[in-house]
Design a protein around this motif. Structure first.
Motif, PDB file in Angstrom:
ATOM      1  N   HIS A 302       0.828  -1.218   0.000  1.00  0.00           N
ATOM      2  CA  HIS A 302       0.000   0.000   0.000  1.00  0.00           C
ATOM      3  C   HIS A 302       0.858   1.261   0.000  1.00  0.00           C
ATOM      4  O   HIS A 302       0.512   2.248  -0.658  1.00  0.00           O
ATOM      5  CB  HIS A 302      -0.937  -0.006   1.202  1.00  0.00           C
ATOM      6  N   LEU A 303       1.978   1.242   0.722  1.00  0.00           N
ATOM      7  CA  LEU A 303       2.845   2.423   0.731  1.00  0.00           C
ATOM      8  C   LEU A 303       3.447   2.659  -0.659  1.00  0.00           C
ATOM      9  O   LEU A 303       3.555   3.805  -1.109  1.00  0.00           O
ATOM     10  CB  LEU A 303       3.940   2.277   1.786  1.00  0.00           C
ATOM     11  N   ARG A 304       3.831   1.592  -1.345  1.00  0.00           N
ATOM     12  CA  ARG A 304       4.342   1.744  -2.717  1.00  0.00           C
ATOM     13  C   ARG A 304       3.243   2.307  -3.630  1.00  0.00           C
ATOM     14  O   ARG A 304       3.493   3.184  -4.460  1.00  0.00           O
ATOM     15  CB  ARG A 304       4.853   0.404  -3.253  1.00  0.00           C
ATOM     16  N   ARG A 305       2.032   1.792  -3.467  1.00  0.00           N
ATOM     17  CA  ARG A 305       0.894   2.271  -4.280  1.00  0.00           C
ATOM     18  C   ARG A 305       0.654   3.768  -4.059  1.00  0.00           C
ATOM     19  O   ARG A 305       0.470   4.535  -5.017  1.00  0.00           O
ATOM     20  CB  ARG A 305      -0.359   1.463  -3.901  1.00  0.00           C
ATOM     21  N   LEU A 306       0.683   4.190  -2.792  1.00  0.00           N
ATOM     22  CA  LEU A 306       0.376   5.583  -2.479  1.00  0.00           C
ATOM     23  C   LEU A 306       1.487   6.539  -2.898  1.00  0.00           C
ATOM     24  O   LEU A 306       1.227   7.699  -3.240  1.00  0.00           O
ATOM     25  CB  LEU A 306       0.109   5.736  -0.972  1.00  0.00           C
ATOM     26  N   ALA A 307       2.736   6.053  -2.864  1.00  0.00           N
ATOM     27  CA  ALA A 307       3.876   6.955  -3.103  1.00  0.00           C
ATOM     28  C   ALA A 307       4.149   7.216  -4.587  1.00  0.00           C
ATOM     29  O   ALA A 307       4.903   8.123  -4.922  1.00  0.00           O
ATOM     30  CB  ALA A 307       5.129   6.370  -2.453  1.00  0.00           C
ATOM     31  N   GLN A 308       3.505   6.457  -5.478  1.00  0.00           N
ATOM     32  CA  GLN A 308       3.964   6.519  -6.879  1.00  0.00           C
ATOM     33  C   GLN A 308       3.426   7.737  -7.649  1.00  0.00           C
ATOM     34  O   GLN A 308       3.989   8.121  -8.673  1.00  0.00           O
ATOM     35  CB  GLN A 308       3.601   5.222  -7.608  1.00  0.00           C
ATOM     36  N   ASP A 309       2.383   8.392  -7.173  1.00  0.00           N
ATOM     37  CA  ASP A 309       1.813   9.529  -7.906  1.00  0.00           C
ATOM     38  C   ASP A 309       2.183  10.854  -7.232  1.00  0.00           C
ATOM     39  O   ASP A 309       2.558  10.879  -6.058  1.00  0.00           O
ATOM     40  CB  ASP A 309       0.282   9.405  -7.968  1.00  0.00           C
ATOM     41  N   PRO A 310       2.049  11.973  -7.936  1.00  0.00           N
ATOM     42  CA  PRO A 310       2.265  13.278  -7.299  1.00  0.00           C
ATOM     43  C   PRO A 310       1.115  13.598  -6.334  1.00  0.00           C
ATOM     44  O   PRO A 310       0.036  13.009  -6.445  1.00  0.00           O
ATOM     45  CB  PRO A 310       2.289  14.255  -8.485  1.00  0.00           C
ATOM     46  N   PRO A 311       1.313  14.530  -5.398  1.00  0.00           N
ATOM     47  CA  PRO A 311       0.243  14.851  -4.446  1.00  0.00           C
ATOM     48  C   PRO A 311      -0.982  15.421  -5.151  1.00  0.00           C
ATOM     49  O   PRO A 311      -0.850  16.070  -6.214  1.00  0.00           O
ATOM     50  CB  PRO A 311       0.881  15.881  -3.508  1.00  0.00           C
ATOM     51  N   PRO A 312      -2.170  15.210  -4.601  1.00  0.00           N
ATOM     52  CA  PRO A 312      -3.414  15.581  -5.306  1.00  0.00           C
ATOM     53  C   PRO A 312      -3.630  17.086  -5.399  1.00  0.00           C
ATOM     54  O   PRO A 312      -4.453  17.532  -6.209  1.00  0.00           O
ATOM     55  CB  PRO A 312      -4.505  14.923  -4.451  1.00  0.00           C
ATOM     56  N   TRP A 313      -2.934  17.887  -4.603  1.00  0.00           N
ATOM     57  CA  TRP A 313      -3.174  19.323  -4.629  1.00  0.00           C
ATOM     58  C   TRP A 313      -2.351  20.058  -5.694  1.00  0.00           C
ATOM     59  O   TRP A 313      -2.446  21.270  -5.832  1.00  0.00           O
ATOM     60  CB  TRP A 313      -2.914  19.941  -3.258  1.00  0.00           C
ATOM     61  N   GLY A 314      -1.515  19.320  -6.431  1.00  0.00           N
ATOM     62  CA  GLY A 314      -0.723  19.943  -7.489  1.00  0.00           C
ATOM     63  C   GLY A 314       0.421  20.782  -6.932  1.00  0.00           C
ATOM     64  O   GLY A 314       0.656  20.812  -5.724  1.00  0.00           O
ATOM     65  N   PRO A 315       1.152  21.483  -7.802  1.00  0.00           N
ATOM     66  CA  PRO A 315       2.314  22.257  -7.340  1.00  0.00           C
ATOM     67  C   PRO A 315       1.887  23.420  -6.442  1.00  0.00           C
ATOM     68  O   PRO A 315       0.919  24.119  -6.737  1.00  0.00           O
ATOM     69  CB  PRO A 315       2.936  22.773  -8.641  1.00  0.00           C
ATOM     70  N   ILE A 316       2.607  23.576  -5.318  1.00  0.00           N
ATOM     71  CA  ILE A 316       2.418  24.719  -4.421  1.00  0.00           C
ATOM     72  C   ILE A 316       3.780  25.360  -4.205  1.00  0.00           C
ATOM     73  O   ILE A 316       4.734  24.675  -3.833  1.00  0.00           O
ATOM     74  CB  ILE A 316       1.796  24.291  -3.071  1.00  0.00           C
ATOM     75  N   ASP A 317       3.875  26.662  -4.439  1.00  0.00           N
ATOM     76  CA  ASP A 317       5.131  27.378  -4.289  1.00  0.00           C
ATOM     77  C   ASP A 317       5.386  27.639  -2.804  1.00  0.00           C
ATOM     78  O   ASP A 317       4.747  28.511  -2.200  1.00  0.00           O
ATOM     79  CB  ASP A 317       5.077  28.697  -5.070  1.00  0.00           C
ATOM     80  N   ALA A 318       6.313  26.861  -2.212  1.00  0.00           N
ATOM     81  CA  ALA A 318       6.583  26.993  -0.782  1.00  0.00           C
ATOM     82  C   ALA A 318       7.131  28.378  -0.438  1.00  0.00           C
ATOM     83  O   ALA A 318       6.878  28.897   0.652  1.00  0.00           O
ATOM     84  CB  ALA A 318       7.576  25.914  -0.345  1.00  0.00           C
ATOM     85  N   GLU A 319       7.859  28.998  -1.366  1.00  0.00           N
ATOM     86  CA  GLU A 319       8.439  30.321  -1.099  1.00  0.00           C
ATOM     87  C   GLU A 319       7.347  31.359  -0.843  1.00  0.00           C
ATOM     88  O   GLU A 319       7.552  32.317  -0.109  1.00  0.00           O
ATOM     89  CB  GLU A 319       9.313  30.753  -2.290  1.00  0.00           C
ATOM     90  N   LYS A 320       6.192  31.171  -1.459  1.00  0.00           N
ATOM     91  CA  LYS A 320       5.067  32.091  -1.228  1.00  0.00           C
ATOM     92  C   LYS A 320       4.175  31.601  -0.090  1.00  0.00           C
ATOM     93  O   LYS A 320       3.648  32.378   0.699  1.00  0.00           O
ATOM     94  CB  LYS A 320       4.230  32.221  -2.506  1.00  0.00           C
ATOM     95  N   ALA A 321       3.987  30.262  -0.024  1.00  0.00           N
ATOM     96  CA  ALA A 321       3.057  29.699   0.962  1.00  0.00           C
ATOM     97  C   ALA A 321       3.557  29.888   2.395  1.00  0.00           C
ATOM     98  O   ALA A 321       2.758  30.149   3.304  1.00  0.00           O
ATOM     99  CB  ALA A 321       2.831  28.218   0.672  1.00  0.00           C
ATOM    100  N   LEU A 322       4.868  29.774   2.609  1.00  0.00           N
ATOM    101  CA  LEU A 322       5.397  29.846   3.983  1.00  0.00           C
ATOM    102  C   LEU A 322       5.222  31.228   4.611  1.00  0.00           C
ATOM    103  O   LEU A 322       4.719  31.343   5.734  1.00  0.00           O
ATOM    104  CB  LEU A 322       6.858  29.388   3.993  1.00  0.00           C
ATOM    105  N   PRO A 323       5.600  32.321   3.942  1.00  0.00           N
ATOM    106  CA  PRO A 323       5.343  33.639   4.538  1.00  0.00           C
ATOM    107  C   PRO A 323       3.849  33.900   4.742  1.00  0.00           C
ATOM    108  O   PRO A 323       3.445  34.516   5.731  1.00  0.00           O
ATOM    109  CB  PRO A 323       5.930  34.619   3.502  1.00  0.00           C
ATOM    110  N   TRP A 324       3.040  33.397   3.795  1.00  0.00           N
ATOM    111  CA  TRP A 324       1.587  33.574   3.912  1.00  0.00           C
ATOM    112  C   TRP A 324       1.061  32.912   5.183  1.00  0.00           C
ATOM    113  O   TRP A 324       0.292  33.510   5.935  1.00  0.00           O
ATOM    114  CB  TRP A 324       0.917  32.984   2.667  1.00  0.00           C
ATOM    115  N   VAL A 325       1.487  31.678   5.447  1.00  0.00           N
ATOM    116  CA  VAL A 325       0.971  30.963   6.614  1.00  0.00           C
ATOM    117  C   VAL A 325       1.518  31.563   7.909  1.00  0.00           C
ATOM    118  O   VAL A 325       0.833  31.588   8.934  1.00  0.00           O
ATOM    119  CB  VAL A 325       1.253  29.440   6.516  1.00  0.00           C
ATOM    120  N   GLU A 326       2.747  32.078   7.901  1.00  0.00           N
ATOM    121  CA  GLU A 326       3.298  32.727   9.096  1.00  0.00           C
ATOM    122  C   GLU A 326       2.486  33.968   9.448  1.00  0.00           C
ATOM    123  O   GLU A 326       2.230  34.246  10.628  1.00  0.00           O
ATOM    124  CB  GLU A 326       4.773  33.097   8.869  1.00  0.00           C
TER     125      GLU A 326
END
Length: 729
Positions: A302-326
């Motif tokens: 099951h872990l192999r099955r779950l790990a093989q695809d990209p995350p369902p939320w698509g690309p998120i720019d951490a450089e923008k998301a982190l200051p926003w959440v802070e």
């Protein structure tokens, strides 16, 4: 004594019959009883000692035995055979019915029954129960309760006559009856060893004793196979998923006292019947119980099955998301926390681990805030009710136990959520993952849809799960999943001596005691020389010092956590002492399965009960005890739960519990005794787990040598193959 003299002849037996006036003592487990009996022709009551499946005042008994003059108790009749029959006198019938042996009939109703039906009362209950409806206070519901309880009691008595003749006590007989119904005798005769598999509270030794009574040979294949399974099951209770084949053979041969070739044949039969599975671990033959091998393979797949695809939320720019959440949370993330959030945003299956005070909760909350803004559907869960409650409080979101998330159905003893009916989520977050055993992890993962992401959070340095496996440790050791180990202790957390000392212990260093002249600390180390001194100080600390100095309630707020269950500093002995000190006057009291219970007592659930929705490790307080109805009401976090007296072997007193039982829980204050007599369990992860259970206060009362041993000694590993399965792909 002259060795040539003949052995003393046994005392001559003589019959005795009479009416049971009082049951001074009766053990539901063994049947041992001390009775006060009215014997015809004798003015004073006779003390009779014997063994009876069940016995109630008013019953007539017929016995074979002999008289003994006990130095302490005087003249007694010791029964070797004892037969108890329902009474025939009106007074006896009333006392019998009013003794509580039939649920729904107490002393008052017994009087009403006897007044209405006289000596025919038993016949009325059995054959014309509708006549009960004519009595005041009897409706259809109560009539049904009385008649079904009477019928059950009658069948149970017949079954118990058979079972007790083969060494089984009352409480076990009731459970056998509830499991097998009217076919109980037939099923036990057919294969007594099935009892150890099917019935909680009956182990291999009990089943083996019944088998011997039934004439099953000691070298019979059925016994050898059951013995092999038993050894593997015992090892699984120690956390192992497998056993080395040669070690298992030797252990089974010692247990069963039968030759090795018979054991080898039994193992081959178990393998052929697919109850065991043979595999190789580190080039050495090993044996798995089939369900544990399936669970390991399932988790890896099951872990192999779950790990093989990209995350369902698509690309998120951490450089923008982190200051926003802070800005949104008002919390500035450290470099390690920022890296953790960024990694989880990019990966599909991630592990976050670390000790107390390193910011795991901050990382999870920041992540959830970012994903919520993206409309991501999140499910939160934890292995225990208390852990789920803590997760809910720390995140401000609903969190469920894994069993509730998977919608456990007690009717089919299975989960409604599975591969065919998966969870509806984009992200599943599991907290306290170190507590999740291999079987439950497999059940959870198969219900996670392939498109969803998975975040596993936990402290890998705590004790592993109570059940088999070392899931979190194996996943991290495999190196196949992104793992973030947070190590930085934040300033606010560093002010807590509990957190600082927990990390010292985890690093193999002795904890530091609070300065005697310093401000109030949340961590206190009391060094003493003997177990007796630990016992004396513990009692004073729990009952006097902590309540006086910190204003904490000794029952509600203070939890004693001990490494062991046995011994003078084990949970059992400490519970008896603390109950006597903290709840001595409460009435009524009831004794079952070696414990005495009273209203106000703190109790712990020992086994998962899906019908009651009470799980292993849950702690409650007894609200009421109804002796007439045979019902205890116990408060579990504000929810009343009813227990029949025959179900009380699923409980124990909880003024003191083992450290293992405290996993996933936090308490305002914990008191930890540590003595050299605990040697086999003095391990770093056990002490670390105990210390991290305390929120406001930890008091460690220890012999210096025991403390040094615990800090120095790493826990023994568990035999599993999950890491290799993940690496092999």
């Amino acid at each position: 004594m002259n060795p040539t003299s003949p052995p003393a002849s046994p005392a001559p037996t003589e019959p005795l019959s009479g009416t049971v006036e009082r049951v001074t003592y009766h053990s539901p487990e063994s049947g041992f009883c001390v009775l006060r009996v009215q014997v015809r022709g004798q003015r004073d009551l006779v003390t009779l000692i014997g063994s009876a499946a069940s016995v109630s005042p008013g019953e007539h008994l017929e016995a074979e035995g002999h008289w003994v003059n006990d130095r302490q108790h005087g003249l007694q009749y010791k029964a070797t055979n004892l037969r108890v029959v329902p009474p025939c006198s009106l007074e006896g019938i009333e006392r019998y019915l009013g003794s509580g042996m039939v649920k729904g009939i107490g002393p008052h109703f017994a009087r009403t029954l006897v007044a209405a039906f006289g000596e025919d009362v038993f016949t009325v209950i059995e054959e014309t129960p509708e006549r009960l409806l004519a009595l005041p206070g009897i409706g259809p519901k109560r009539q049904q309760r009385v008649t079904s309880a009477w019928a059950e009691q009658k069948v149970i008595r017949e079954i118990m006559v058979f079972l007790q003749s083969h060494g089984v006590g009352t409480a076990r007989a009731v459970r056998i009856y509830k499991t097998y119904g009217d076919a109980a005798v037939e099923k036990v005769r057919e294969n007594p060893y099935r009892l150890a598999l099917d019935i909680w509270g009956i182990g291999f030794k009990t089943a083996d004793a019944i088998a011997e009574h039934l004439g099953i040979a000691r070298d019979a294949p059925i016994r050898a196979q059951a013995g092999v399974r038993h050894v593997l099951q015992e090892l699984s209770t120690e956390g192992h998923c497998a056993a080395w084949r040669d070690a298992l053979s030797a252990q089974a041969a010692r247990l069963l006292e039968i030759p090795a070739p018979i054991i080898a044949a039994a193992i081959d039969s178990e393998l052929a019947e697919e109850r065991l599975v043979a595999e190789t671990i580190a080039e050495r033959p090993a044996l798995f119980l089939a369900p544990l091998q399936r669970a390991e393979r399932g988790v890896a797949g099951h872990l192999r099955r779950l790990a093989q695809d990209p995350p369902p939320w698509g690309p998120i720019d951490a450089e923008k998301a982190l200051p926003w959440v802070e800005t949104r949370t008002g919390q500035v993330l450290s470099a390690s926390q920022r890296a953790a959030v960024a990694t989880v945003l990019e990966a599909k299956v991630v592990i976050i681990t670390g000790g107390p005070g390193v910011g795991k909760t901050t990382v999870v909350n920041s992540l959830l805030r970012i994903l919520a803004a993206k409309g991501v559907e999140v499910l939160l869960c934890a292995p225990t009710g208390r852990a789920a409650k803590r997760l809910s409080e720390s995140t401000g979101r609903e969190a469920k136990t894994i069993h509730r998330l998977l919608e456990f159905d007690p009717q089919v003893i299975g989960f409604k959520r599975d591969a065919e009916h998966p969870l509806e989520a984009d992200l599943v977050v599991v907290d306290e993952t170190s507590m999740v055993d291999i079987v439950l992890m497999n059940q959870l993962l198969r219900a996670v849809p392939s498109a969803a992401a998975l975040l596993l959070v936990g402290d890998v340095d705590q004790l592993p799960s109570v059940g088999p496996g070392a899931v979190l440790a194996d996943l991290i050791a495999s190196g196949t999943l992104p793992t973030l180990r947070l190590t930085e202790i934040f300033r606010q957390a560093a002010a807590s001596r509990i957190i600082v000392n927990a990390h010292r212990i985890n690093a193999g260093h002795l904890p530091e005691a609070a300065a005697p002249d310093g401000p109030d600390s949340d961590f206190h180390l009391i060094r003493v020389d003997t177990p007796e001194a630990i016992h004396e100080r513990l009692l004073r600390v729990v009952t006097e010092r902590i309540p006086a100095r910190f204003g904490l309630d000794p029952v509600r707020d203070i939890q004693v956590l001990t490494p062991m269950n046995r011994g003078v500093l084990g949970a059992r002995a400490l519970n008896v002492t603390l109950q006597a000190a903290l709840n001595p006057e409460a009435q009524p009291r009831i004794e079952r399965f070696g414990w005495t219970y009273a209203p106000g007592d703190k109790v712990i659930q020992l086994v998962n009960d899906y019908d009651k929705e009470v799980f292993n490790g849950d702690i409650g307080r007894i609200r009421t005890i109804d002796l007439d109805e045979g019902i205890l009401t116990i408060d579990f976090d504000g929810r009343p739960v009813a227990y029949e007296t025959g179900e009380l072997d699923a409980l124990a007193l909880a003024y003191a519990t083992s450290v293992h039982k405290a996993q996933g829980s936090e308490y305002p204050a914990v008191v930890i005794p540590l003595a050299t007599q605990h040697y086999t369990l003095l391990q770093r992860n056990l002490l670390y787990t105990a210390v991290t259970r305390g929120k406001r206060l930890v008091v460690l009362i220890a012999q210096p040598k025991a403390l040094a041993t615990a800090v120095k000694q790493s826990g023994a590993g568990r035999l599993t193959r999950l890491r290799e399965r993940l690496v092999e792909g």
